[in-house]
Scaffold this active site. Structure first.
Site, PDB file in Angstrom:
ATOM      1  N   ASP A   1       3.433  -0.990  11.841  1.00 60.16           N
ATOM      2  CA  ASP A   1       3.111  -2.415  11.911  1.00 60.16           C
ATOM      3  C   ASP A   1       3.949  -3.057  13.008  1.00 60.16           C
ATOM      4  O   ASP A   1       4.996  -2.544  13.395  1.00 60.16           O
ATOM      5  CB  ASP A   1       3.373  -3.110  10.570  1.00 60.16           C
ATOM      6  CG  ASP A   1       2.544  -4.386  10.413  1.00 60.16           C
ATOM      7  OD1 ASP A   1       1.598  -4.385   9.597  1.00 60.16           O
ATOM      8  OD2 ASP A   1       2.826  -5.378  11.110  1.00 60.16           O
TER       9      ASP A   1
ATOM     10  N   ASP B   1      -5.313  -1.624   6.690  1.00 67.70           N
ATOM     11  CA  ASP B   1      -5.584  -2.951   6.141  1.00 67.70           C
ATOM     12  C   ASP B   1      -5.350  -4.007   7.226  1.00 67.70           C
ATOM     13  O   ASP B   1      -5.083  -5.167   6.935  1.00 67.70           O
ATOM     14  CB  ASP B   1      -4.680  -3.216   4.934  1.00 67.70           C
ATOM     15  CG  ASP B   1      -5.257  -4.286   4.008  1.00 67.70           C
ATOM     16  OD1 ASP B   1      -6.488  -4.350   3.874  1.00 67.70           O
ATOM     17  OD2 ASP B   1      -4.475  -5.056   3.417  1.00 67.70           O
TER      18      ASP B   1
ATOM     19  N   LYS C   1     -10.262  -1.729   6.654  1.00 69.90           N
ATOM     20  CA  LYS C   1     -10.825  -3.067   6.457  1.00 69.90           C
ATOM     21  C   LYS C   1     -11.490  -3.561   7.734  1.00 69.90           C
ATOM     22  O   LYS C   1     -11.034  -3.273   8.837  1.00 69.90           O
ATOM     23  CB  LYS C   1      -9.711  -4.026   6.045  1.00 69.90           C
ATOM     24  CG  LYS C   1     -10.170  -5.470   5.844  1.00 69.90           C
ATOM     25  CD  LYS C   1      -9.123  -6.284   5.127  1.00 69.90           C
ATOM     26  CE  LYS C   1      -7.912  -6.587   5.965  1.00 69.90           C
ATOM     27  NZ  LYS C   1      -6.905  -7.366   5.221  1.00 69.90           N
TER      28      LYS C   1
ATOM     29  N   TRP D   1       0.835  -1.204   0.000  1.00 68.23           N
ATOM     30  CA  TRP D   1       0.000   0.000   0.000  1.00 68.23           C
ATOM     31  C   TRP D   1       0.870   1.254   0.000  1.00 68.23           C
ATOM     32  O   TRP D   1       0.547   2.246  -0.656  1.00 68.23           O
ATOM     33  CB  TRP D   1      -0.955  -0.017   1.196  1.00 68.23           C
ATOM     34  CG  TRP D   1      -2.186  -0.843   0.936  1.00 68.23           C
ATOM     35  CD1 TRP D   1      -2.301  -1.902   0.080  1.00 68.23           C
ATOM     36  CD2 TRP D   1      -3.476  -0.671   1.528  1.00 68.23           C
ATOM     37  NE1 TRP D   1      -3.575  -2.407   0.110  1.00 68.23           N
ATOM     38  CE2 TRP D   1      -4.313  -1.680   0.990  1.00 68.23           C
ATOM     39  CE3 TRP D   1      -3.989   0.198   2.476  1.00 68.23           C
ATOM     40  CZ2 TRP D   1      -5.652  -1.809   1.351  1.00 68.23           C
ATOM     41  CZ3 TRP D   1      -5.324   0.075   2.850  1.00 68.23           C
ATOM     42  CH2 TRP D   1      -6.147  -0.910   2.292  1.00 68.23           C
TER      43      TRP D   1
END
Length: 214
Positions: A78, A118, A158, A60
């Site tokens: 992350d 995501d 998401k 992304w």
């Protein structure tokens, strides 16, 4: 919290999107979902300041920096370090989004134009666990967006569709000028995956969630 399915996942090796991503030197097939969403909702423009939650393996960010150009600041977060090479204006942070210090984030990078997520849980196959965990991640992403976006900024995240899905959509609609649900064509047929897009963060929400106040 994200499930690790990059281009090394053997289950992907006969998947057309996987093979295309490998040919085009993207880190994962999810790039085509963001591309599809962006073409539909026009979220990323030259100069867009962007935060990507659950950014591993980095596809992304690869797509986004191609649209924003090298003058914009892009930040990814992350639990796992992103290993691919990215331009100097893309910074990645190894950390847990549930423990992210939002006041420090805003002080360091300023407010963002777009927050993406995501994120997904490490799936167990038990929908009674996986769906609520996904919903909690979605709500965390929404709170981060509310606190770190500029007024009028956008959000896309998401979530696995379950019983709380209408509630989540209404929550986005309450914080943004427009809220929409979208299922990508590149999503596998058996997946419960949906995206909820919020366009135009309301000024009242930005002020109420300002992490630098109080």
């Amino acid at each position: 919290m994200a499930t690790r399915k990059g281009l090394g996942d053997k289950r992907n090796r006969h998947d057309p999107a996987y093979l295309r991503a490998k040919r085009e030197k993207y880190a994962g097939r999810a790039i085509y979902k963001l591309q599809e969403i962006d073409q539909r909702f026009r979220l990323i423009k030259p100069g867009t300041q962007l935060l990507d939650l659950g950014c591993w393996p980095g596809s992304w960010l690869q797509y986004a920096v191609g649209k924003t150009g090298t003058e914009a600041t892009l930040v990814g977060v992350d639990l796992v370090p992103v290993e691919i090479a990215l331009p100097a204006n893309v910074q990645t942070i190894v950390g847990d989004v549930t423990k992210l210090k939002l006041d420090r984030l805003v002080e360091r990078f300023g407010r963002f134009d777009l927050v993406l997520s995501d994120m997904a849980p490490n799936t167990t196959g038990n929908k009674d666990f996986d769906i609520p965990t996904s919903e909690d991640l979605f709500l965390r992403a929404l709170d981060i967006a509310s606190a770190s976006l500029r007024i009028g900024g956008h959000f896309c995240a998401k979530v696995f569709q379950g019983g709380r899905f209408p509630e989540l959509l209404r929550e986005v609609e309450s914080r943004f000028q427009q809220g929409r649900a979208y299922r990508c064509e590149h999503t596998r047929k058996q997946s419960r995956e949906q995206y909820i897009i919020g366009r135009g963060l309301k000024a009242t929400v930005a002020r109420a969630h300002d992490p630098t106040e109080g």
